[in-house]
Design an enzyme around this catalytic site. Structure first.
Site, PDB file in Angstrom:
ATOM      1  N   SER A   1     -10.972  -5.168   0.631  1.00 52.51           N
ATOM      2  CA  SER A   1     -11.914  -4.118   1.255  1.00 52.51           C
ATOM      3  C   SER A   1     -12.586  -3.256   0.265  1.00 52.51           C
ATOM      4  O   SER A   1     -12.098  -2.938  -1.018  1.00 52.51           O
ATOM      5  CB  SER A   1     -10.718  -3.097   1.894  1.00 52.51           C
ATOM      6  OG  SER A   1     -11.570  -1.978   2.582  1.00 52.51           O
TER       7      SER A   1
ATOM      8  N   ASN B   1       0.964  -1.199  -0.008  1.00 52.93           N
ATOM      9  CA  ASN B   1      -0.091  -0.046   0.008  1.00 52.93           C
ATOM     10  C   ASN B   1       0.886   1.233  -0.081  1.00 52.93           C
ATOM     11  O   ASN B   1       0.306   2.138  -0.403  1.00 52.93           O
ATOM     12  CB  ASN B   1      -1.154  -0.058   1.214  1.00 52.93           C
ATOM     13  CG  ASN B   1      -0.040  -0.195   2.590  1.00 52.93           C
ATOM     14  OD1 ASN B   1       0.522  -1.177   2.583  1.00 52.93           O
ATOM     15  ND2 ASN B   1      -0.416   0.614   3.504  1.00 52.93           N
TER      16      ASN B   1
ATOM     17  N   CYS C   1      -3.447   4.261   7.583  1.00 49.69           N
ATOM     18  CA  CYS C   1      -3.529   3.542   8.451  1.00 49.69           C
ATOM     19  C   CYS C   1      -2.523   4.028   9.480  1.00 49.69           C
ATOM     20  O   CYS C   1      -2.546   3.729  10.577  1.00 49.69           O
ATOM     21  CB  CYS C   1      -3.612   2.123   8.490  1.00 49.69           C
ATOM     22  SG  CYS C   1      -4.875   1.633   7.380  1.00 49.69           S
TER      23      CYS C   1
END
Length: 385
Positions: A201, A153, A327
């Site tokens: 997700s 990511n 995150c």
């Protein structure tokens, strides 16, 4: 505004809103209720499961809907490890790569802290790739599960998942991959990938936040993390989010249909953007593998320059991007991903990540590159070339 943080989240697609709206207003029933309204909700839920299964190439019963990628990763890592050790007490080790998402890393650490598991971390090379031989060096008869992400990511590097899964299977160990960033950009056929479990997700694909899924092979035992009424075949108790499941299935189906043309287009735009950035800002250092990477992901470090300062200057100029994982927002620590690639802590804190939405244009990326050059000049006092 030029939005270049698609790895953080994406807007909900109109088609997705239209598909889910009816299950928020009309057929709003509880899918576990045994009346007509509940049965209609149940039918929609199972249709969504079937749609997902078609994309993944698995059976509908192997798809569990969750609250997102984080829960799916937790269920995979913890659930598989606990079930494996219950069946074979010597299976008390968990293997993860050094660049996993916190949802996987913290799940492994939780198993160590609360259940006495040992955690083995597989290193990556300077581009962020896990070599099959490096994985083979740590997988053994005590390993309960291996988890290596499909695509990173932060730096966009993709992994040779089929080869890594084969290494795990040679040791009779189940293999999980976090495919949250890969969904919609890379092939997801679980048979071709050779994976036993895979996480997705919804909000990375144009579905709302708060819905995800875990594919888990029907041959796999998984210990549930949430106990209750036994929904989702006992793997995830709680009233089913029918509208969310419909939304995720719709977004995944649309993204998969668009992928054959969208992915090469984004890859070409990304390459042009990277070349333009390095032309305008010679100090920019691209990170991640230059070829084995997500089509729409470009990431850089700017040595001796605060990445956060560059981000603020970019936002002033209408360009939205990020310094890395959303995150890890609010953390002042250097990225564990960049440290694993061999960067020093100071350089790791200069990272800026650009992740391209499917609607981005070449003109917008040219404007973003110029804005980055101006932002860099504003921070350093070095004029644009």
């Amino acid at each position: 505004m030029i939005y270049l943080d698609a790895a953080g989240t994406t807007p909900v697609r109109r088609e997705v809103l239209e598909a889910m709206w009816h299950y928020l207003t009309g057929d709003f029933g509880n899918a576990s209720s045994h009346h007509e309204l509940g049965e209609r909700a149940r039918s929609a839920l199972e249709a969504a499961r079937t749609d997902v299964a078609r994309v993944l190439g698995c059976r509908p019963g192997e798809v569990t809907f969750t609250s997102g990628g984080t829960e799916a990763d937790n269920l995979a890592v913890k659930g598989i490890a606990l079930a494996r050790r219950a069946a074979d007490p010597q299976r008390s080790r968990v293997v993860v790569s050094a660049i996993e998402h916190p949802a996987v890393l913290e799940s492994a650490r939780s198993l160590a802290r609360l259940h006495g598991f040992a955690v083995d971390v597989v290193p990556v090379d300077g581009a962020g790739r896990v070599a099959p031989e490096a994985l083979a060096a740590v997988v053994g008869p005590q390993t309960a599960v291996v988890s290596v992400m499909y695509a990173n990511n932060e730096v966009g590097t993709t992994q040779p998942i089929a080869e890594l899964a084969a290494v795990a299977h040679a040791a009779r160990v189940p293999f999980h991959t976090d495919a949250v960033q890969a969904a919609g950009a890379l092939p997801l056929g679980v048979r071709d990938l050779g994976v036993d479990a895979l996480s997705i997700s919804g909000h990375k694909l144009g579905a709302p936040k708060g819905v995800g899924l875990l594919y888990a092979s029907g041959r796999l035992s998984v210990e549930p993390l949430v106990d209750g009424g036994g929904q989702e075949r006992g793997l995830r108790s709680g009233t089913e989010n029918v509208a969310g499941a419909v939304a995720l299935a719709t977004a995944l189906r649309l993204a998969e249909a668009e992928r054959p043309t969208a992915a090469p287009r984004l890859a070409a735009l990304r390459r042009t953007f990277v070349d333009r950035v390095t032309e305008l800002v010679p100090d920019a250092v691209p990170t991640g593998d230059p070829e084995q990477r997500l089509p729409g992901s470009a990431s850089f470090c700017f040595p001796r320059v605060s990445g956060e300062s560059v981000l603020l200057e970019l936002e002033r100029r209408g360009v939205i991007c990020s310094s890395g994982s959303a995150c890890a927002a609010g953390s002042s620590d250097p990225s564990h991903v960049l440290l694993a690639l061999g960067l020093d802590a100071e350089t790791a804190q200069t990272a800026v990540r650009f992740t391209l939405p499917s609607t981005i244009t070449g003109d917008e990326l040219e404007a973003a590159a110029l804005a980055l050059s101006d932002s860099y000049a504003a921070v350093t006092g070095i004029a644009r070339r």
